[in-house]
Design a protein around this motif. Structure first.
Motif, short mmCIF file in Angstrom:
data_model
loop_
_atom_site.label_atom_id
_atom_site.label_comp_id
_atom_site.label_asym_id
_atom_site.label_seq_id
_atom_site.Cartn_x
_atom_site.Cartn_y
_atom_site.Cartn_z
N CYS A 13 -66.87 8.13 39.43
CA CYS A 13 -65.50 6.40 38.94
C CYS A 13 -66.12 5.44 38.80
O CYS A 13 -66.21 4.54 37.89
CB CYS A 13 -64.34 6.40 39.28
N TRP A 14 -66.62 4.93 40.63
CA TRP A 14 -67.36 3.78 40.11
C TRP A 14 -67.91 3.29 38.96
O TRP A 14 -68.80 2.31 37.66
CB TRP A 14 -68.07 3.07 41.35
N SER A 17 -66.70 3.10 35.88
CA SER A 17 -66.12 2.15 35.14
C SER A 17 -67.18 0.23 35.46
O SER A 17 -66.72 0.14 34.94
CB SER A 17 -64.59 1.90 37.14
N THR A 154 -57.50 8.93 40.99
CA THR A 154 -58.24 8.42 41.74
C THR A 154 -59.43 7.36 39.97
O THR A 154 -59.48 6.06 40.55
CB THR A 154 -59.50 9.26 41.95
N MET A 155 -59.32 7.78 39.39
CA MET A 155 -59.64 7.81 37.64
C MET A 155 -59.24 5.72 37.48
O MET A 155 -59.79 5.22 37.37
CB MET A 155 -59.65 8.39 36.60
N ASP A 159 -60.62 1.48 38.23
CA ASP A 159 -60.38 1.53 36.78
C ASP A 159 -59.17 -0.03 36.82
O ASP A 159 -60.11 -1.27 36.31
CB ASP A 159 -60.67 1.83 35.81
#
Length: 209
Positions: A13-14, A17, A154-155, A159
């Motif tokens: 995710c990091w 993003s 989480t996403m 973000d």
């Protein structure tokens, strides 16, 4: 979802993003134009669009975009047209009087939310990408709804943090732009970035399955 699986997904995710894209450009443009607190409404809209994309994938509708050339093409060109529209608006944006009420909001929060939503919602590449990536972190033997809720939370959380960084960075730059010429140049730089994002989206092709 197992802890090690979630940690792997968190890392992904990091990376996703932080990768520069239309959302990051929109966040910086909003921060530059409106300051952090008002401009951050754009990031809220981005997350609504992201949540919609996750819901589409979870519902299995993302498979349609992966297999239907017409559906993919229609959404893609809508996204291209919208990014070009944002580029034109940014290019034509008049300089602001920073010495008088620089924090004055000229765009309603709802308009910024809708703008951010359309930036994310009109990107079929993101839906197809998530359709390919998200199932790798889902255990089909366990309740899917719970797993997708964890994935979505989480996403969106990651973000929101990243877009806060992009928005805040641009908002700090705003304080340095004292002349009309500097502001026009900056607006046109962001307009060019929007055009670049539109051009990249226009080159996206549906993967053959």
């Amino acid at each position: 979802m197992a802890l090690h699986t979630w940690l792997a997904f968190l890392l992904a995710c990091w990376v996703i993003s932080l990768s520069p894209g239309a959302g990051a450009i929109a966040s910086m443009a909003a921060g530059l134009r409106h300051g952090f607190w008002h401009g951050y409404w754009n990031a809220i809209g981005l997350q609504v669009g992201l949540a919609l994309q996750i819901a589409i994938v979870a519902a299995g509708v993302g498979a349609l975009l992966a297999t239907s050339q017409l559906a993919f093409t229609l959404i893609k060109w809508f996204g291209v047209a919208y990014l070009v529209y944002l580029a034109i608006r940014q290019w034509q944006a008049p300089p602001m009087d920073l010495t008088a009420a620089s924090g004055q909001a000229v765009t309603r929060p709802l308009a910024l939310v809708v703008r951010g939503f359309l930036v994310n919602a009109s990107n079929p590449k993101a839906v197809v990408f998530m359709l390919a990536v998200l199932p790798q972190f889902v255990d089909p033997q366990k309740p899917l709804l719970t797993q997708y809720l964890i994935i979505g939370a989480t996403m969106v959380t990651v973000d929101l943090i990243v877009m806060a960084g992009y928005t805040g960075l641009a908002a700090r730059v705003l304080r340095l732009l004292r002349t009309a010429r500097q502001q026009r140049i900056t607006n046109r730089v962001f307009a060019s970035l929007f055009i670049g994002a539109a051009a990249l989206l226009a080159t996206v092709r549906r993967a053959v399955v």
